[in-house]
Enzyme design. Structure first.
Site, PDB file in Angstrom:
ATOM      1  N   TYR A   1       0.857  -1.191   0.000  1.00 13.91           N
ATOM      2  CA  TYR A   1       0.000   0.000   0.000  1.00 13.91           C
ATOM      3  C   TYR A   1       0.896   1.244   0.000  1.00 13.91           C
ATOM      4  O   TYR A   1       1.890   1.301   0.731  1.00 13.91           O
ATOM      5  CB  TYR A   1      -0.893   0.021   1.247  1.00 13.91           C
ATOM      6  CG  TYR A   1      -1.696   1.298   1.379  1.00 13.91           C
ATOM      7  CD1 TYR A   1      -2.996   1.376   0.889  1.00 13.91           C
ATOM      8  CD2 TYR A   1      -1.144   2.440   1.969  1.00 13.91           C
ATOM      9  CE1 TYR A   1      -3.723   2.557   0.981  1.00 13.91           C
ATOM     10  CE2 TYR A   1      -1.863   3.618   2.061  1.00 13.91           C
ATOM     11  CZ  TYR A   1      -3.157   3.667   1.569  1.00 13.91           C
ATOM     12  OH  TYR A   1      -3.872   4.840   1.661  1.00 13.91           O
TER      13      TYR A   1
ATOM     14  N   GLU B   1      -3.207   7.629  -4.198  1.00 14.78           N
ATOM     15  CA  GLU B   1      -3.136   6.335  -3.515  1.00 14.78           C
ATOM     16  C   GLU B   1      -2.957   5.218  -4.528  1.00 14.78           C
ATOM     17  O   GLU B   1      -3.596   5.221  -5.581  1.00 14.78           O
ATOM     18  CB  GLU B   1      -4.423   6.105  -2.718  1.00 14.78           C
ATOM     19  CG  GLU B   1      -4.461   4.811  -1.938  1.00 14.78           C
ATOM     20  CD  GLU B   1      -5.820   4.607  -1.260  1.00 14.78           C
ATOM     21  OE1 GLU B   1      -5.920   4.845  -0.044  1.00 14.78           O
ATOM     22  OE2 GLU B   1      -6.783   4.228  -1.959  1.00 14.78           O
TER      23      GLU B   1
END
Lengths: 288, 378
Positions: B101, B189
């Site tokens: 992530y 993101e």
């Protein structure tokens, strides 16, 4: 006594010839604020509400000894206006403008901290020290001199509270609107510290809203470092998550920034929390 | 403003990030053609502006063009958390060794941008932050200096990445930060950023949230606005320069100032009512703006009463009252209004409203109580 601005403040207005700038300069002058200069590039030599206009902040500071600035310029020019004020040696800046890009504010607040310059805002109604100086757009006629300090992220909600206090004969030392943006020059804790240190303030009213964690941080600060009584209110108990409620910073995201969490933090810090705005002045009236 | 995954990944590609070479389809036929062009197995992904697409069945594997068309037919038109799927992204399926992530977001409290990374990719990062706080790496960036090489190291070592990957990871992180700044993003993101079985890195998903205040200098991004991201009323309000949010209740709210608007909604709730909307008409409250705002509120058939709460500051209350009367006069509605005006010239304002038979109240609490009663038909 008061915080940030008073009778001695020598104020400069950036964007003085614009619609907002000209209107509010007249209001500030009428209130008795020492407005010593204005700046609009290309309009140097003119006068606005009797105030001399300069092309640059540096010229204005040299000619008038201005030590504080209020900024009414459009959002796309605001970051530059703030940097110009810092560069010219201004120590206190109030930025009224709404809609300044967040990345601009990140760069600017970093620069302000490096230079030790105090900025209130952006997207704020400014500061008023009743009877001494009005630096911003808070209506002067709803305030009166006294010993209650007010700090808030809101505009009209602050006016409500000031008006209610004044109607009850409770005056204010200084009222500071820190603004509704996510990145602010001045936070609750800065203003709480200033009120704590101000011998002219006996009680503090703190008005928060959803979004971010500044109220929680402020509550901890009150618990640790504030000996004066604090009355609080949080707006946005009915606001749904993920939606921006007008102010760019008023958004509940990832479960953070809820009104419930902030009210709990206030209560845990011994802050008297009002359930609705009318109650704020009622609670203050019982405490003074 | 939010944009779709496929738009985010195309933007990332411009900053040198390795992204899948897929394309977007609005029909099963287009999905079939894209899958045929890509060859091999593909992933069909719903393009909606909300999370949780996978759990909702909006992301599916297909082994050939026919299956891609079938999966697209299933996903197109699907409702995911109130959003109808109108586009699907067809990406080549890849062999994944590990999921990471990576994001950059503004930390309001620190007034800094912060890199958030985790070796637990593909999961909800907020959940990871709560359940395994040690698995989350955070590094703050000085906006005046920008991202520094040592910070890329901090993140790479923090994730426990194979040193052979550090150089390509740093290139991705630098590209992501460049994109974040250049696009005026409030969030970029990649979830997941994957290590493929051949050892290379790829941004398999992409998310970009944009700063509405910066759209004036991002015309290309502003044009990406998906109309389904806001209701018709919200769009109308935005175009009229009003700040408006649709809610589920029965009492319309018209207030000047965002904080006061939120507080007014809260008081309605305290009095047993439910607000139908958030609406800030801003300063001034001129008649034409009040009328526009009222039209938007009344277009919602669920609205049974309207609370108008105005603080007359520099704009005098009596002028606001005249504006409200003019607006109501033009509207021809049976919905009851309760008006509260306080501040400068409030007494004159109340006289004006009283002479027009509009109920007024001296306090916000009282006004809210009357509006709740009016909505209940009392």
């Amino acid at each position: 006594m008061s915080i940030y601005v008073d009778k001695q403040t020598r104020l400069l207005v950036q964007g003085i010839t614009g619609r907002e700038g000209a209107f509010h300069t007249a209001q500030m002058v009428a209130y008795g604020t020492q407005v010593v200069a204005g700046v609009t590039p290309g309009k140097g030599g003119q006068r606005e509400a009797g105030v001399p206009v300069f092309d640059t902040v540096a010229q204005a500071v040299t000619a008038t000894g201005a030590d504080a600035s209020i900024i009414y310029v459009p959002a796309r020019f605001t970051a530059d206006a703030i940097l110009e004020a810092v560069d010219a040696g201004i120590r206190t800046i109030v930025t009224i403008t709404e809609g300044v890009p967040v990345h601009d504010m990140l760069r600017v607040t970093d620069y302000l901290l490096l230079h030790g310059v105090r900025m209130i805002g952006p997207n704020c109604p400014g500061i008023i020290t009743p009877g001494e100086a009005k630096v911003g757009i808070i209506p002067g006629n709803i305030c009166m001199p006294g010993r209650v300090g007010v700090v808030s992220r809101s505009g009209t909600l602050t006016y409500e509270v000031l008006h209610a206090l004044t109607e009850r004969g409770i005056g204010q030392s200084t009222a500071v609107g820190i603004g509704g943006d996510p990145v602010q020059g001045t936070k609750f804790v800065d203003v709480l510290q200033a009120f704590q240190d101000d011998p002219g303030t006996d009680l503090i009213v703190m008005i928060g809203e959803i979004g971010g964690t500044d109220e929680e941080t402020a509550a901890q600060f009150v618990k640790d470092s504030v000996t004066k009584p604090v009355v609080g209110f949080i707006a946005g108990q009915t606001a749904p998550p993920g939606k921006r409620m007008g102010h760019a910073g008023a958004i509940i995201s990832g479960g953070m920034g809820t009104a419930e969490g902030k009210v709990q933090a206030f209560q845990a810090a011994g802050i008297a929390v009002a359930r609705h705005p009318d109650e704020i002045a009622e609670i203050v009236a019982r405490m003074v | 403003m939010n944009i779709h995954e496929y738009q985010a990944k195309r933007l990332f590609g411009r900053y040198g990030l390795p992204v899948p070479v897929g394309d977007v389809a609005t029909s099963p036929e287009e999905a079939r053609a894209i899958a045929a062009r890509l060859g091999g197995r593909v992933v069909v992904k719903a393009q909606v502006l909300t999370g949780g697409r996978g759990k909702a069945g909006g992301v599916k594997l297909a082994k050939d063009p026919q299956e891609a068309a079938d999966r697209a037919a299933e996903i197109l038109g699907m409702d995911i958390k109130g959003f109808t799927v109108r586009q699907v992204l067809i990406d080549p399926a890849v062999a994944i060794a590990k999921e990471l992530y990576l994001s950059i977001i503004q930390d309001r409290a620190a007034r800094r941008s912060v890199i958030i990374a985790s070796a637990e990719g593909g999961m909800d990062i907020e959940e990871v932050a709560v359940t395994q706080p040690d698995a989350v790496v955070k590094v703050a960036i000085d906006p005046l200096l920008g991202l520094q090489p040592f910070q890329c190291n901090q993140v790479a070592f923090g994730l426990g990445l194979d040193p052979a990957l550090h150089r390509s990871f740093a290139a991705i992180l630098n590209g992501l930060y460049q994109a974040y700044v250049a696009l005026d993003a409030t969030l970029v993101e990649i979830n997941p950023l994957v290590i493929l079985q051949d050892g290379s890195l790829m941004a398999l998903d992409g998310k970009v949230n944009l700063d509405d205040s910066a759209l004036y200098r991002q015309p290309e991004l502003a044009a990406m606005r998906d109309p389904s991201d806001e209701t018709a009323a919200e769009r109308e309000a935005r175009e009229a320069g009003l700040s408006y949010v649709d809610l589920d209740g029965s009492i319309g709210c018209l207030v000047n100032g965002a904080g006061l608007a939120m507080a007014s909604m809260d008081v309605l709730k305290l009095c047993g009512g439910e607000p139908a909307n958030f609406l800030d008409i801003g300063g001034g409250a001129q008649a034409d703006k009040v009328e526009k705002a009222m039209r938007i509120i009344l277009a919602d058939g669920r609205v049974k009463s309207v609370l108008i709460n105005i603080f007359g500051g520099i704009t005098r209350g009596d002028e606001v009252a005249k504006g409200i009367l003019a607006a109501i006069g033009n509207l021809q509605t049976d919905v009851p209004f309760v008006v509260r005006i306080v501040g400068t010239n409030a007494a004159e304002a109340r006289e004006i409203l009283k002479s027009a038979n509009l109920p007024t109240a001296p306090t916000l609490y009282e006004a809210a109580r009357l509006a709740v009663a009016a909505a209940a038909g009392q």
